[in-house]
Enzyme design. Structure first.
Site, PDB file in Angstrom:
ATOM      1  N   CYS A   1       0.845  -1.199   0.000  1.00 52.27           N
ATOM      2  CA  CYS A   1       0.000   0.000   0.000  1.00 52.27           C
ATOM      3  C   CYS A   1       0.875   1.242   0.000  1.00 52.27           C
ATOM      4  O   CYS A   1       0.430   2.320  -0.370  1.00 52.27           O
ATOM      5  CB  CYS A   1      -0.969  -0.015   1.160  1.00 52.27           C
ATOM      6  SG  CYS A   1      -0.180  -0.184   2.724  1.00 52.27           S
TER       7      CYS A   1
HETATM    8  C1  UN1 Z   1       1.055  -2.653   3.534  1.00 50.89           C
HETATM    9  O1  UN1 Z   1       1.397  -2.652   2.363  1.00 50.89           O
HETATM   10  O2  UN1 Z   1      -0.144  -2.884   3.854  1.00 50.89           O
HETATM   11  O3  UN1 Z   1       6.099   0.401   5.174  1.00 50.89           O
HETATM   12  C2  UN1 Z   1       1.985  -2.456   4.681  1.00 50.89           C
HETATM   13  C3  UN1 Z   1       5.976  -0.602   4.475  1.00 50.89           C
HETATM   14  C4  UN1 Z   1       5.731  -1.929   5.156  1.00 50.89           C
HETATM   15  C5  UN1 Z   1       4.297  -2.138   5.459  1.00 50.89           C
HETATM   16  C6  UN1 Z   1       3.374  -2.064   4.282  1.00 50.89           C
HETATM   17  N1  UN1 Z   1       6.515  -2.001   6.366  1.00 50.89           N
HETATM   18  O4  UN1 Z   1       6.030  -0.552   3.264  1.00 50.89           O
END
Ligand code: UN1
Length: 542
Positions: free
Chosen positions: A307
């Site tokens: 995300c």
């Molecule tokens: C996600 O993609 O839901 O900061 C979490 C980051 C990871 C977590 C992503 N530690 O990209």
């Protein structure tokens, strides 16, 4: 019925051509292994080798979900009255067991969702870090003593658990994210029903087993398998029935909004961690090589399925050509393949066939918008293989890295999240334009700027509307003790991780203890203080 800790792994007869056997997976309800009451099942499939079936899992229906909720409700009184340091000790044991089994879990996760071994290692480490952080939080969970406005009266605040938490996470971070949610939930004294992602059920099953092995009482965490619109929906429906006190969800913005509506009409708390179209700005003063590294990793690490992955790459016009030349050189040489069988790949397969289908449909929409495709040819197949692809492309679901230029603010592809290896590049005329573009999408999760101008960095950090910002760093890479979450379309303002997440799994209980033996009325029985007349003319002092 068999208790999870009395059962070994239950292997099934299968025609799996892969060397590893197929596991029969179960729901875990009150510590007991359970199949779905309907007897229906679904398979977990390795997206890097589609012929490799990891296991068969219960396709839970409403009755199964109901049983899990009942188990969580029954476990609540004992668990919430267990001293918090004891709850912390159990969580510490989880961390230690994860460390002990890290290597096997990393390989299992890589096999089930196709992420690289390196990334899976980082993710299991994030789950360990979360456990170790919250072990000691069990010795804090501080409340306050507050002065009363009345004599012989004391005021206190206490953190209280919310009750039964419904946990729904996505399969792209199938170990760290459920730990981000359930560890703070249980340290605060809540119990959980965990709906595992449909594409990582075997890993969830292994993690839930470790949780029980750590000394967690039965019913505190109950695991149910199923598909999103089935089991996950029943869990959310239970909010309307008054059976759930909290929903914590990581996934798409549209599903998050629907969950928020159900929770809102029932006044039930929800944590929503949703999509992102994360901008990364590169300014002329930046170290361009460093910025290229950061953008490349942010866009294509995890095959763009975080995300926090880079969405809009916003380049100042003065460094556009230099940056793009270096960036495209890396993109064209990307090493892609199954990391369980090939070293040093940047990314592997898509998380599952479903993610591959959704990604391809996003690409066809982008193509229809008249942007320039600099690189990328959809799905990698025999005869359609980038030069550094390794392995058999037809065995799994692999995608080319994609780069689109000529993207402008009025296009849909500027605003819509693309979950996969695709970066849209936008040109900015100056800093104000770059900041405007960085704020122009409907999301506000992560963001980044590469600059060596301190004032620009300051203005970006104060002007950007996002939950997270990297300065001379990529858009990804949150640490387990900083607040994680977004604003705008990326969430409802709740945060995961660190001490801040505790707010999302507890409520403040204010207690006043009247020791005077009589009724003293707040505000009304407070002594009035009269001010003395001023006898000095201060104006004569200067
Ligand atoms: C996600 O993609 O839901 O900061 C979490 C980051 C990871 C977590 C992503 N530690 O990209």
């Amino acid at each position: 019925m068999t208790h999870i800790l009395e059962a070994g792994l239950d292997f099934m007869e299968s025609e799996n051509p892969h060397s590893l056997p197929k596991v029969r997976g179960y729901n875990i309800i009150s510590g007991q292994l359970e199949l779905s009451v309907s007897g229906e099942t679904f398979d977990s499939i390795n997206p890097a080798i589609l012929a490799d079936v990891l296991g068969e899992f219960p396709l839970s229906n409403k009755e199964d979900v109901r049983k899990a909720i009942d188990a969580a409700r029954s476990a609540l009184p004992d668990w919430s009255s267990t001293p918090a340091p004891t709850r912390g000790q159990i969580i510490g044991n989880m961390g230690r067991l994860l460390m002990q089994h890290k290597e096997e879990l990393v390989r299992l996760q890589a096999r089930e969702i196709g992420k690289t071994l390196k990334e899976c290692g980082g993710e299991i480490q994030e789950a360990i870090d979360t456990c170790l952080f919250f072990q000691s939080e069990g010795r804090r969970l501080y409340g306050q003593t507050v002065n009363s406005e009345l004599p012989d009266k004391e005021l206190f605040t206490y953190r209280r658990p919310l009750g039964v938490c419904g946990i729904i996470n996505a399969c792209n971070f199938p170990s760290a994210v459920p730990f981000w949610k359930m560890i703070p939930a249980i340290i605060c004294g809540n119990t959980c029903v965990w709906k595992s992602p449909q594409d990582s059920p075997l890993l969830s099953f292994a993690l839930a087993r470790i949780m029980h092995q750590s000394g967690l009482p039965d019913g505190v965490i109950n695991l149910i398998h199923g598909k999103g619109s089935g089991a996950g929906q029943y869990l959310v429906d239970a909010v309307d029935e008054g059976l759930i006190n909290k929903i914590s969800f990581t996934g798409s913005t549209s599903v998050g909004k629907a969950i928020g509506e159900v929770c809102g009409r029932n006044l039930v708390s929800c944590s929503l961690e949703l999509g992102g179209k994360n901008p990364l700005v590169v300014m002329p003063s930046a170290n361009i090589d460093n910025a290229v590294e950061g953008a490349y990793w942010g866009g294509f690490g995890t095959a763009g399925q975080r995300c926090t992955s880079l969405g809009n790459l916003i380049l100042h016009q003065d460094i556009y050509d230099e940056f793009m030349e270096k960036f495209m050189d890396k993109v064209k040489n990307t090493r892609i393949g199954d990391s369980l069988h090939n070293e040093d790949v940047l990314y592997g397969s898509m998380l599952s066939e479903k993610y591959a289908i959704d990604f391809l449909s996003c690409l066809s929409k982008i193509d229809a918008e008249g942007v320039t495709k600099e690189w990328g040819q959809g799905r990698i197949t025999t005869g359609n293989t980038p030069k550094n692809f390794v392995g058999n492309p037809e065995a799994g679901v692999y995608m080319w890295p994609h780069v689109y230029t000529g993207v402008t603010e009025d296009m849909d592809c500027f605003h819509e999240e693309v979950f996969g290896p695709a970066v849209t590049v936008v040109k900015a005329v100056d800093f104000d334009h770059a900041l405007h573009l960085a704020n122009a999408s409907p999301y506000g999760l992560s963001s980044a700027i590469y600059t060596n101008d301190r004032l620009e960095a300051y203005r970006f950090k104060t002007g950007i509307k996002a939950g997270m910002t990297g300065i001379n760093n990529s858009t990804t890479g949150a640490e387990a003790h900083l607040p994680f979450g977004g604003v705008k379309g990326s969430g409802n303002g709740t945060r995961e991780s660190g001490i801040w997440v505790i707010e999302s799994y507890s409520y403040w209980h204010a207690v006043n203890d009247e020791l005077s033996g009589k009724l003293q009325l707040a505000q009304m029985d407070v002594d009035e203080i009269e001010m003395a007349e001023a006898e000095v003319d201060y104006s004569s002092l200067a």
